[in-house]
Design an enzyme around this catalytic site. Structure first.
Site, mmCIF file in Angstrom:
data_model
loop_
_atom_site.group_PDB
_atom_site.id
_atom_site.type_symbol
_atom_site.label_atom_id
_atom_site.label_comp_id
_atom_site.label_asym_id
_atom_site.label_seq_id
_atom_site.Cartn_x
_atom_site.Cartn_y
_atom_site.Cartn_z
ATOM 1 N N SER A 83 0.795 -1.234 0.000
ATOM 2 C CA SER A 83 0.000 0.000 0.000
ATOM 3 C C SER A 83 0.828 1.284 0.000
ATOM 4 C CB SER A 83 -0.951 0.007 1.187
ATOM 5 O OG SER A 83 -1.929 -0.998 1.021
ATOM 6 N N HIS A 127 -15.676 -0.253 2.348
ATOM 7 C CA HIS A 127 -15.519 1.084 2.922
ATOM 8 C C HIS A 127 -16.643 2.042 2.532
ATOM 9 C CE1 HIS A 127 -11.214 -0.304 3.059
ATOM 10 N NE2 HIS A 127 -11.304 0.260 4.239
ATOM 11 N N CYS A 140 -7.984 2.018 0.966
ATOM 12 C CA CYS A 140 -9.025 1.254 0.271
ATOM 13 C C CYS A 140 -8.515 0.710 -1.063
ATOM 14 C CB CYS A 140 -10.257 2.128 0.051
ATOM 15 S SG CYS A 140 -11.546 1.300 -0.901
#
Length: 285
Positions: A83, A127, A140
């Site tokens: 991420s 989300h 996300c």
């Protein structure tokens, strides 16, 4: 016989070392002002004093054959960035016009369907509606999957290279170069075409993509300082016995052209990571 003066902040280096005690990993801290290395720790490691005193045969066998690989400098070794790479995808989405503004939203229901494949978000329940700031804050996956379906892999690779993700940052012998995949690379490596699903995986820092912790630290340094990509350095000065001092000046490799608005949004999202998002445990005043 000369004194070597380093850029390392001793207290920060010791703090990083203590945080990695009994763990495998690396910590890199760069100054956004000039790229100087304030801390760089790889764990587990070997006490350098032992190279002077000598190892027993048993000690050396454990070092070279053990699974922990203490002689590997993990700060300069390639891994999938995960991420941490999403800032690159975000910037590529903004500069290409795929992300049309900070308030453009995508719906995350916990997974993303592309043709016959299902790509899952880390949060199984989803989300909900997510804009850029929230996407960065809560990391996300589905938001970035949506962006990736409209992104060209060659363009994503171009933005990655601008941030130095295929360059040896220090140019040390043990340092890995990194791998940023694109169509030409896959054609040469596997004699296959690039598939859109591979762009989706790349967008969240997985797939073929490989970078070093130092390279990722440089990406965030450039985001912090407004696009200035400094060459990391560790030697500040050399001083002889008479006190004559030779200073080593910082090297600016290039200035990355980033729209100030985009930079503001990215920074806001990253701030929210530690204030309200997935990195709350890393929050410090």
């Amino acid at each position: 016989g000369k004194d070597l003066i380093l850029t390392i902040d001793h207290s920060l280096q010791m703090k990083a070392f203590s945080l990695l005690k009994n763990k495998r990993g690396a910590i890199v801290a760069l100054s956004p002002v000039d790229g100087s290395i304030l801390a760089m720790v790889s764990s587990p490691s070997v006490d350098p004093q032992k190279f002077i005193e000598g190892f027993t045969r048993r000690e050396w066998r454990r070092i070279v054959r053990g699974k922990s690989k203490p002689l590997v400098n993990r700060a300069l070794t390639c891994y999938p960035p995960g991420s941490t790479y999403k800032v690159i995808t975000a910037l590529a989405g903004l500069t290409s016009g795929v992300i049309k503004g900070v308030n453009q939203v995508f719906y995350c229901q916990g997974y993303f369907k592309y043709e016959s494949r299902i790509f899952r978000c880390w949060k199984v329940t989803g989300h909900g509606w997510v804009n850029l700031i929230k996407a960065l804050a809560v990391s996300c996956d589905v938001y970035f999957y949506n962006v990736a379906t409209q992104l060209d892999i060659d363009y994503l690779a171009k933005i990655s290279r601008e941030f130095g993700l295929v360059e040896k940052a220090l140019r040390w012998v043990e340092e890995d170069k990194g791998l940023v995949p694109d169509r030409a690379w896959k054609k040469k490596k596997f004699r296959q075409i690039w598939y859109p699903g591979e762009t989706i995986i790349t967008s969240i820092g997985q797939g073929y993509l490989l970078v070093t912790p130092l390279q990722i630290a440089r990406v965030y340094m450039a985001i912090a300082n407004g696009g200035y990509l400094h060459k990391p350095y560790v030697v500040k000065a050399v001083m002889d016995l008479k006190g004559k001092r030779i200073e080593f000046k910082p090297v600016l490799e290039r200035k990355i052209d980033i729209n100030p608005r985009y930079l503001k949004w990215i920074r806001k999202g990253l701030r929210e990571v530690v204030v309200s998002g997935t990195g709350k445990e890393a929050f410090v005043p």
